[in-house]
Design a protein around this motif. Structure first.
Motif, short mmCIF file in Angstrom:
data_model
loop_
_atom_site.label_atom_id
_atom_site.label_comp_id
_atom_site.label_asym_id
_atom_site.label_seq_id
_atom_site.Cartn_x
_atom_site.Cartn_y
_atom_site.Cartn_z
N LYS A 183 0.83 -1.19 0.00
CA LYS A 183 0.00 0.00 0.00
C LYS A 183 0.87 1.24 0.00
N THR A 184 0.23 2.39 -0.16
CA THR A 184 0.89 3.67 0.01
C THR A 184 0.45 4.21 1.36
N GLU A 185 1.42 4.70 2.11
CA GLU A 185 1.18 5.19 3.46
C GLU A 185 1.52 6.68 3.51
N TYR A 186 0.79 7.43 4.34
CA TYR A 186 0.97 8.87 4.43
C TYR A 186 1.30 9.27 5.87
N GLY A 246 -10.11 8.43 3.82
CA GLY A 246 -9.10 8.79 2.83
C GLY A 246 -9.15 10.24 2.36
N HIS A 277 -7.48 12.70 3.40
CA HIS A 277 -6.11 13.21 3.32
C HIS A 277 -5.39 12.80 2.04
N LYS A 278 -5.91 11.82 1.34
CA LYS A 278 -5.29 11.35 0.09
C LYS A 278 -5.76 12.14 -1.12
N LYS A 279 -6.82 12.90 -0.96
CA LYS A 279 -7.41 13.62 -2.08
C LYS A 279 -6.60 14.86 -2.42
N GLN A 280 -6.46 15.10 -3.71
CA GLN A 280 -5.66 16.24 -4.18
C GLN A 280 -6.27 17.56 -3.73
N ASP A 318 -0.91 7.28 8.55
CA ASP A 318 -2.36 7.08 8.48
C ASP A 318 -2.73 5.65 8.83
N LYS A 343 -2.88 17.10 7.21
CA LYS A 343 -2.18 16.60 6.03
C LYS A 343 -0.93 17.44 5.81
N LYS A 347 4.78 10.78 1.90
CA LYS A 347 4.15 9.64 1.24
C LYS A 347 5.20 8.58 0.95
#
Length: 161
Positions: A8-11, A39, A41-44, A110, A126, A133
């Motif tokens: 996965k991708t982690e933030y 999610g 925090h993942k949104k642009q 996250d 964020k 990331k």
């Protein structure tokens, strides 16, 4: 020598004790635990908080020679922030627990937030920086028998994160 499989991708997020004054000016950037679970925090379109807003507060960092510590130093440098490091600890969860106690700002993934008890005394933010990331992988020995139980473990772990 090793093979890897993407998990996965982690933030990294900023975790700030609710009592800190800096939250007043930064409140419009704050994220709830529900936002993190969903999610947001993942949104642009979700903007990161300027780290400069927290420069006068104490921070809880990981010790040197740690991937997360190095990434945090990198993003602080790019933000032009010289954090006041009050504590240097070995584990991310320990830094987070000091944040829970109101002792300093920490950086937490996250993934960890999703599995920790909800804490209303912490505001999350964020961070808009590439160092916030990272991709997470499973590594295993190349040319070794890959058992069915290993395969199932990876599937289960990847579906849980």
């Amino acid at each position: 020598l090793y093979e890897k499989r993407y998990v996965k991708t982690e933030y990294l997020l900023l975790a700030v004790p609710a009592a800190f004054k800096s939250n007043g000016a930064a409140k419009s950037w704050s994220l709830s635990v529900a936002d993190i679970h969903n999610g947001v925090h993942k949104k642009q379109e979700t903007h990161g908080v300027p780290l400069k807003m927290f420069e006068e507060e104490p921070f809880v960092f990981l010790k040197e020679h740690n991937d997360t510590r190095e990434r945090v130093e990198e993003l602080c440098k790019r933000a032009g922030v010289m954090p006041k490091v009050a504590w240097k600890l070995d584990q991310m969860l320990t830094t987070y627990h000091l944040t829970e106690q109101g002792m300093g700002i920490s950086f937490i993934s996250d993934t960890a937030i999703k599995y920790l008890p909800k804490d209303l005394n912490i505001y999350y933010y964020k961070i808009d920086d590439p160092a916030a990331k990272r991709n997470v992988y499973f590594y295993y020995r190349r040319n070794k028998y890959f058992t069915r139980s290993m395969e199932e473990f990876m599937k289960l772990a990847a579906s849980e994160v």
